[in-house]
Each structure stands twice: as C-alpha cells, then as structure tokens.
Design a protein around this motif. Structure first.
Motif, PDB file in Angstrom:
ATOM      1  N   ILE A  96       0.799  11.719  -5.903  1.00 49.82           N
ATOM      2  CA  ILE A  96       2.133  11.070  -6.113  1.00 49.82           C
ATOM      3  C   ILE A  96       2.635  11.046  -4.432  1.00 49.82           C
ATOM      4  O   ILE A  96       3.070  12.446  -4.085  1.00 49.82           O
ATOM      5  N   THR A  97       2.830  10.208  -3.915  1.00 47.47           N
ATOM      6  CA  THR A  97       3.792  10.006  -2.591  1.00 47.47           C
ATOM      7  C   THR A  97       5.211   9.854  -2.929  1.00 47.47           C
ATOM      8  O   THR A  97       5.393   8.835  -3.699  1.00 47.47           O
ATOM      9  N   GLY A  98       6.012  10.386  -2.041  1.00 45.38           N
ATOM     10  CA  GLY A  98       7.561  10.219  -2.111  1.00 45.38           C
ATOM     11  C   GLY A  98       7.872   8.808  -1.037  1.00 45.38           C
ATOM     12  O   GLY A  98       7.046   8.529  -0.395  1.00 45.38           O
ATOM     13  N   GLU A  99       9.082   8.928  -0.928  1.00 43.18           N
ATOM     14  CA  GLU A  99       9.803   7.879   0.098  1.00 43.18           C
ATOM     15  C   GLU A  99       9.105   8.343   1.193  1.00 43.18           C
ATOM     16  O   GLU A  99       9.410   9.555   1.730  1.00 43.18           O
ATOM     17  N   LYS A 100       8.925   7.328   2.142  1.00 45.30           N
ATOM     18  CA  LYS A 100       8.512   7.577   3.572  1.00 45.30           C
ATOM     19  C   LYS A 100       7.450   8.671   3.564  1.00 45.30           C
ATOM     20  O   LYS A 100       7.486   9.434   4.673  1.00 45.30           O
ATOM     21  N   ALA A 110     -18.836   8.327  -0.019  1.00 40.66           N
ATOM     22  CA  ALA A 110     -18.470   7.826  -1.209  1.00 40.66           C
ATOM     23  C   ALA A 110     -17.426   6.597  -1.045  1.00 40.66           C
ATOM     24  O   ALA A 110     -17.521   5.493  -0.924  1.00 40.66           O
ATOM     25  N   CYS A 111     -16.119   7.274  -0.667  1.00 45.60           N
ATOM     26  CA  CYS A 111     -15.072   6.300  -0.368  1.00 45.60           C
ATOM     27  C   CYS A 111     -13.846   7.080   0.434  1.00 45.60           C
ATOM     28  O   CYS A 111     -13.907   8.334   0.247  1.00 45.60           O
ATOM     29  N   SER A 112     -12.704   6.215   0.657  1.00 48.82           N
ATOM     30  CA  SER A 112     -11.672   6.804   1.055  1.00 48.82           C
ATOM     31  C   SER A 112     -10.410   6.025   0.508  1.00 48.82           C
ATOM     32  O   SER A 112     -10.575   4.732   0.203  1.00 48.82           O
ATOM     33  N   VAL A 113      -9.507   6.808   0.400  1.00 50.45           N
ATOM     34  CA  VAL A 113      -8.142   6.256  -0.338  1.00 50.45           C
ATOM     35  C   VAL A 113      -7.105   6.614   0.743  1.00 50.45           C
ATOM     36  O   VAL A 113      -6.735   7.880   1.093  1.00 50.45           O
ATOM     37  N   THR A 114      -6.398   5.466   0.782  1.00 51.07           N
ATOM     38  CA  THR A 114      -4.886   5.630   1.579  1.00 51.07           C
ATOM     39  C   THR A 114      -3.792   5.363   0.820  1.00 51.07           C
ATOM     40  O   THR A 114      -3.718   4.127   0.282  1.00 51.07           O
ATOM     41  N   LEU A 115      -2.865   6.028   0.656  1.00 46.62           N
ATOM     42  CA  LEU A 115      -1.871   5.983  -0.259  1.00 46.62           C
ATOM     43  C   LEU A 115      -0.682   5.982   0.256  1.00 46.62           C
ATOM     44  O   LEU A 115       0.024   6.498   1.324  1.00 46.62           O
ATOM     45  N   SER A 116       0.222   4.869   0.335  1.00 48.82           N
ATOM     46  CA  SER A 116       1.561   4.575   1.042  1.00 48.82           C
ATOM     47  C   SER A 116       2.629   5.414   0.362  1.00 48.82           C
ATOM     48  O   SER A 116       2.329   5.872  -0.716  1.00 48.82           O
ATOM     49  N   GLU A 117       3.990   4.990   0.596  1.00 49.13           N
ATOM     50  CA  GLU A 117       4.916   5.668   0.067  1.00 49.13           C
ATOM     51  C   GLU A 117       5.077   5.108  -1.441  1.00 49.13           C
ATOM     52  O   GLU A 117       4.809   4.051  -1.631  1.00 49.13           O
ATOM     53  N   MET A 121      -1.336   7.600  -8.102  1.00 50.97           N
ATOM     54  CA  MET A 121      -2.727   7.546  -8.397  1.00 50.97           C
ATOM     55  C   MET A 121      -3.528   8.657  -9.157  1.00 50.97           C
ATOM     56  O   MET A 121      -3.422   9.759  -8.366  1.00 50.97           O
ATOM     57  N   GLU A 122      -4.119   8.484 -10.061  1.00 48.12           N
ATOM     58  CA  GLU A 122      -5.091   9.294 -10.627  1.00 48.12           C
ATOM     59  C   GLU A 122      -6.454   8.969 -10.759  1.00 48.12           C
ATOM     60  O   GLU A 122      -6.957   8.308 -10.537  1.00 48.12           O
ATOM     61  N   ILE A 123      -7.059  10.310 -10.084  1.00 47.30           N
ATOM     62  CA  ILE A 123      -8.502  10.117 -10.033  1.00 47.30           C
ATOM     63  C   ILE A 123      -9.220  10.562 -11.172  1.00 47.30           C
ATOM     64  O   ILE A 123      -9.383  11.634 -11.991  1.00 47.30           O
ATOM     65  N   VAL A 124      -9.616   9.409 -11.916  1.00 42.55           N
ATOM     66  CA  VAL A 124     -10.084   9.428 -13.437  1.00 42.55           C
ATOM     67  C   VAL A 124     -11.405   9.863 -13.439  1.00 42.55           C
ATOM     68  O   VAL A 124     -11.655  10.861 -14.095  1.00 42.55           O
ATOM     69  N   GLN A 125     -12.337   9.669 -12.562  1.00 38.32           N
ATOM     70  CA  GLN A 125     -13.591  10.307 -12.599  1.00 38.32           C
ATOM     71  C   GLN A 125     -14.360   9.900 -11.114  1.00 38.32           C
ATOM     72  O   GLN A 125     -14.135   8.980 -10.515  1.00 38.32           O
ATOM     73  N   THR A 126     -15.047  10.920 -10.831  1.00 31.12           N
ATOM     74  CA  THR A 126     -15.761  10.831  -9.581  1.00 31.12           C
ATOM     75  C   THR A 126     -17.241  11.406  -9.843  1.00 31.12           C
ATOM     76  O   THR A 126     -17.698  12.037  -8.981  1.00 31.12           O
ATOM     77  N   LEU A 127     -17.678  11.006 -11.056  1.00 35.34           N
ATOM     78  CA  LEU A 127     -19.211  11.288 -11.113  1.00 35.34           C
ATOM     79  C   LEU A 127     -19.894  10.143 -10.302  1.00 35.34           C
ATOM     80  O   LEU A 127     -19.516   9.018 -10.049  1.00 35.34           O
ATOM     81  N   PRO A 128     -21.010  10.580  -9.853  1.00 32.18           N
ATOM     82  CA  PRO A 128     -21.708   9.511  -8.835  1.00 32.18           C
ATOM     83  C   PRO A 128     -22.107   8.177  -9.514  1.00 32.18           C
ATOM     84  O   PRO A 128     -22.071   7.302  -8.984  1.00 32.18           O
TER      85      PRO A 128
END
Length: 219
Positions: A96-100, A110-117, A121-128
């Motif tokens: 969870i990201t807060g304000e600013k 595999a992948c990359s994820v960028t979360l803004s303010e 986001m939950e990581i439900v599954q990371t099986l290949p």
C-alpha cells in the motif's frame, strides 16, 4: 424335551446370525480403514500447504525503489505495517502506498510493477504458470518482461497483459481504465446478465470499464 430342542435350535440360529452380522461389519470397517483415500492422506501423508510460507516454486519479487509512506502486509497479518527500506516480496502479501508515495517492484525475468500514490495491490499468485495481482484502488503500471502470463484482477474485471499496461481506478466514480503503452492485453468480464465478454486492447488504446453497470468502451 421338544421345547429344549427347539430352544437350542433357536439359539444356534441366533448365534450364527449374530456371528455373520458382526463379522460383516468388522470386515467392512477394516476395508474402509485400508482403502479410504482420506484415511491414507491423513495417516501417511502430510500436506505441504503452509499459511506462513509461500510455495517454494513461487517467484519472489524485490522492491527496488520506494519513496514516501509504504505499508506491507504479510500472509498471516490482518493489518498492514509501514516499512522503511526495500525488501523481498512474496505471494500472498500486500503493498500500500500513501499520499505522495510510490514504489517499484521487480520479479526478475517475469515482470515489474510500479505503484503510484494511494494505491493498494495484493500479490495473489507468483507461480510461473500464471502471475496474478489484485489492485483495489489507485494506479499501477504492469510491465511483462518474461514469458510468464501476467494477469491483473481489478474489481469485476480481469486483464491478461503482454506488454506495458497502466491500470487506474477512479477514486470517485466506479470507473477502471486500462491503458496500453505497448504490446496488447485481453480484458474479460461478465455483464449483469452473467454473459462473458472479452475485449482486446492494443498499444495506444484505453479500455474504460464501469464496474457498476458492467459495461466497457474502447477508446
């Protein structure tokens, strides 16, 4: 004398019937103990499932950059707690990201994820076999960097992406926007009549979905 003969015959028959009765059920119980799959699993095999630990074959991610207030929730916790330095992230955990605030999360090859303010986001599954994220608010950018399928669940919408996709949830309206910066994605949902729909989104397009009316439009 006849009475005793009849009585003896009756007792003999009764004992014979009881012997058959108890012998039958003893045999059935023995067969059940030996052949029951549940009994075999319970007594001979211990489950590998662990609430505390993610499956050993699941991919692990790493927060590579973070600014502002970042909260992390473990697999077993009921609330998120603030973290102050980049850490390893596993299946079943939540960010969870807060304000600013913002963060960048990488799953190598595999992948990359960028979360803004103000994003959760939950990581439900990371099986290949299939990497699955669940976003409940805010804005996240998901970039597929490997050969594993990447799926994002957003309210009543599922999106499997193959490229670079931005997922944005309007904080005031029941609107989800899927914007493809590169590659393509398939968005799937059920309408209010439980009829399934699929929509292909390609680079440069945005799919706008109303999760109250269960209708979407491609722009």
């Amino acid at each position: 004398m006849k009475f005793f003969r009849y009585l003896l015959a009756f007792l003999t028959i009764l004992i014979f019937i009881l012997a058959i009765y108890f012998g039958f059920f003893k045999t059935k119980n023995k067969e059940h103990t030996i052949l029951s799959p549940i009994a075999e699993v319970t007594t001979q095999k211990t489950s590998n499932f662990s609430l505390e630990k993610a499956p050993t074959e699941s991919l692990k991610g790493k927060i590579v950059t973070m600014t502002g207030e970042i909260s992390w929730q473990s697999r077993t916790a009921t609330e998120a707690a603030r973290i102050f330095s980049p850490s390893e992230i596993q299946q079943g955990e939540k960010l969870i990201t807060g304000e600013k605030s913002n963060l960048a999360l990488v799953f190598t090859e595999a992948c990359s994820v960028t979360l803004s303010e103000k994003t959760e986001m939950e990581i439900v599954q990371t099986l290949p076999a299939n990497i699955v994220f669940s976003q409940t608010n805010g804005t996240g950018e998901y970039v597929k960097t490997g050969g594993y399928p990447v799926t994002i669940r957003v309210m009543n919408l599922l999106a499997e992406e193959d490229g670079d996709m931005i997922v944005s949830i309007d904080p005031k309206k029941p609107i989800i926007s899927l914007t493809l910066r590169s590659g393509k994605a398939t968005a799937a949902f059920n309408d209010l009549n439980y009829v399934s729909h699929e929509m292909t989104v390609v680079a440069g397009q945005t799919f706008i979905f109303n999760y109250d009316t269960r209708k979407g439009v491609l722009k």
